[in-house]
Every structure is written in C-alpha cells, then in structure tokens.
Design a protein around this motif. Sequence first.
Motif, short mmCIF file in Angstrom:
data_model
loop_
_atom_site.label_atom_id
_atom_site.label_comp_id
_atom_site.label_asym_id
_atom_site.label_seq_id
_atom_site.Cartn_x
_atom_site.Cartn_y
_atom_site.Cartn_z
N ARG A 1 -3.40 0.05 -6.70
CA ARG A 1 -3.20 -0.56 -5.39
C ARG A 1 -4.36 -1.50 -5.08
O ARG A 1 -4.17 -2.58 -4.51
N HIS A 2 -5.58 -1.10 -5.47
CA HIS A 2 -6.75 -1.96 -5.27
C HIS A 2 -6.58 -3.27 -6.05
O HIS A 2 -6.88 -4.35 -5.53
N GLY B 1 -3.35 -10.42 -4.72
CA GLY B 1 -2.67 -11.10 -3.63
C GLY B 1 -1.38 -10.48 -3.15
O GLY B 1 -0.63 -11.11 -2.39
N ILE B 2 -1.09 -9.25 -3.55
CA ILE B 2 0.12 -8.58 -3.07
C ILE B 2 -0.17 -7.99 -1.70
O ILE B 2 -1.05 -7.15 -1.53
N ASP B 3 0.58 -8.43 -0.70
CA ASP B 3 0.39 -7.98 0.67
C ASP B 3 1.04 -6.62 0.87
O ASP B 3 2.22 -6.43 0.56
N GLU B 4 0.27 -5.65 1.37
CA GLU B 4 0.75 -4.30 1.61
C GLU B 4 1.45 -3.72 0.39
O GLU B 4 2.65 -3.37 0.43
N PRO B 5 0.75 -3.59 -0.71
CA PRO B 5 1.37 -3.04 -1.93
C PRO B 5 1.70 -1.57 -1.76
O PRO B 5 1.12 -0.87 -0.93
N VAL C 1 6.03 0.98 -8.22
CA VAL C 1 5.74 -0.12 -9.15
C VAL C 1 6.05 -1.44 -8.48
O VAL C 1 7.17 -1.64 -7.99
N ASP C 2 5.07 -2.33 -8.41
CA ASP C 2 5.25 -3.65 -7.82
C ASP C 2 5.22 -4.71 -8.93
O ASP C 2 4.49 -4.55 -9.92
N ALA C 3 6.01 -5.77 -8.76
CA ALA C 3 6.13 -6.81 -9.77
C ALA C 3 5.54 -8.13 -9.27
O ALA C 3 5.73 -8.51 -8.11
N GLU D 1 3.31 -14.75 -7.27
CA GLU D 1 4.16 -14.27 -6.18
C GLU D 1 4.65 -12.85 -6.47
O GLU D 1 5.00 -12.51 -7.61
N CYS D 2 4.65 -12.01 -5.44
CA CYS D 2 5.21 -10.66 -5.56
C CYS D 2 6.73 -10.78 -5.48
O CYS D 2 7.28 -11.24 -4.48
N ILE D 3 7.44 -10.37 -6.54
CA ILE D 3 8.89 -10.55 -6.58
C ILE D 3 9.64 -9.23 -6.41
O ILE D 3 10.87 -9.23 -6.32
N ALA D 4 8.90 -8.11 -6.37
CA ALA D 4 9.55 -6.82 -6.14
C ALA D 4 8.50 -5.78 -5.77
O ALA D 4 7.41 -5.78 -6.32
N LYS D 5 8.85 -4.93 -4.81
CA LYS D 5 7.98 -3.81 -4.42
C LYS D 5 8.73 -2.51 -4.59
O LYS D 5 9.94 -2.44 -4.35
N ASP D 6 7.99 -1.49 -5.01
CA ASP D 6 8.56 -0.15 -5.18
C ASP D 6 9.83 -0.21 -6.01
O ASP D 6 10.87 0.36 -5.65
N ALA D 7 9.75 -0.91 -7.13
CA ALA D 7 10.92 -1.13 -7.98
C ALA D 7 11.36 0.16 -8.67
O ALA D 7 10.54 0.86 -9.27
N ASN D 8 12.66 0.49 -8.57
CA ASN D 8 13.18 1.65 -9.27
C ASN D 8 13.62 1.25 -10.69
O ASN D 8 13.48 0.09 -11.09
N GLU D 9 14.18 2.20 -11.44
CA GLU D 9 14.53 1.91 -12.84
C GLU D 9 15.53 0.76 -12.98
O GLU D 9 15.31 -0.15 -13.78
#
Length: 313
Positions: free
Chosen positions: A183-184, A190-194, A199-201, A206-214
Amino acid sequence: SGTMGEDYFTQLDHAKLMYKVVYSAPSETTAQHTQEAVNILSSFSPDLLLFAGGDGTARDVCASINNEQVCLGIPSGVKMHSGVFAITPQAVVSIIKSMLARKLVAVTEAEVRDIDERSFQEGRVVTKHFGELLVPDDQLLVQCVKCSGLPDDQLSLDDIAAFVSETLEDDVLYLFGSGGSLRHIKEFVGIDEPTLLGVDAWYNGECIAKDANEPVLIDLLGNYPKAKLFLSVIGGQGVVLGRGNQQLSVRVLRMLGITNIQFVGTQEKLHALEGKALQVDSGDDALNQEISGYRPILCGYHDYVLYDIAYSA
C-alpha cells in the motif's frame, strides 16, 4: 558431459555427490556448446548457477540466461576483468554455506567485461562491456542504521517505493498485491486511496483497477501481454503467497508467469524470521515447486537479498 563437468563428478563418487548429465558435448567445445549447456542448466531454475572460467565463459553465460537467474563465477580463467567472479574458490564455498544457513546474502548486478580484440591487437588492453549478471554479494547484510528518528522499516519502505516508482516501464501492466508495504508503494507511485487487502492494477501512469478479483485479473492479463506482480512478505508469518491473496489463483499465476513475480520485504522483516524460509502455498504442488528456491527479495533502493522460499505440505 566429459571435461565440461562429468569427468570431475565421476572422480568424486566416493563423496556420494549426486549429479545428472543434462548436456552431451563434443571433446573439443566452442562458445556455442557452453551457451547451449548454460541454457539447459538455467531451465532448471537453480538457486545459484556456478561456472568456472574467465571473461569468455562469463560472456557465454550472460548471453544464455535471463536476468533473474543468480550466477557466480569460480575464478579460473586467463582473463578476469568482469565483476562476476568470487575472489577465490574458497569465497564461493563461503557464500554457499551462508545460503544453506539461510543467512541474508545480498545480490547485485555486476558487469561482464572482456578485452576488446581490436585494441588488444594494437597492443592496448581495453575492456568492453557485454552485459550484466545477477550475482551474490560477498558481504552479508546487517541491520539498517537508524537515522532521522524514523524507524528502519519506514526508511526501507521509502527506498523500495522510490526504486519501484523510478523503474516502472511503459506498456507494462503492474499488479500490486495486498499488505501495508505494498500500500505504501501504491501511494508512492500515485494510486489514490489504494486498497490494503486487495490487488490494484497500474498501467502507463494510471490506476485501471482496484481490489481486482480473479475474473478481473484474468481479463487484464488477457488484454495486456506484458505484466509484473509485486508481492510482499507478511510480517511475522513469512508467507509470500497463499495467505490473504486468494484472487491470485493458479490460473492467474500461470498466465502471469513465475519470472514476472517480484517479492518485496524489508531487511527487518527478513531478519525477524531468524533464518526460517518464506512460505508459499499457491494451491498447486507443481507451481509451488516452481516458485520454491532462493529468490531475490527487493529490500531497498536497487537492493536485493537472496532468500529461501519453500512449500511445506
């Protein structure tokens, strides 16, 4: 086979050393044969690939393996300008003993250099750069020195985050796993509120996905051919895969490729394990075996240590 290794092991049978001939070479070998042999040896993903020779052999090794394979040269050549050799054969033994004792052994990129033939023919000794190999450092890592009144762990995380941020490549999908350390890093790039437990992408700034599932991860890996996954060491438990990251299924890991996983952990976390191996439990025995072994753990700014990863059935 033959003088490339087999003969020596045959002579040492009294020591009951186990060996297997994986490449048959002619009696008179060339650079091509060395490269072919190294390519086969590296396909077994050894914890440490040792080679005996000089700069020419180092060049052949460098031309034949991926940049994730840890190597070390046993000095026995007529030209040894490269920085990939131990000082003495005894130093090689010392490094192997440290690895077997699960001490923290640093790894670093070292230059492969050889004499420039044209300059040599003119009577000048000029070395030319031919690449880098990942080699063990000859110094054991020690605890970080405290400074600025900040905890060592925080300083290490800042260094790791800065290094990751500066080395992100264009057109590569980056997957950042769960945990406070990652997370750090997510915040630093540059991911806002990770997400802390997901798993974040990240792709091209650019962040294109947060908390991505399988299913989301499988879809992403299907659309982005180049990808890399960062996984952190869980403090105290020493688990790198199989606890708190179930979205990283066997299918996801197979699509990603084991060589595209980078483990992250501060020296403090690794020292706290007191020599115990890091644990992996992907849910697939074959995959567990592929991941197991000594792996480079990112623990600082361009700073790695070799550490044992194991699967306990």
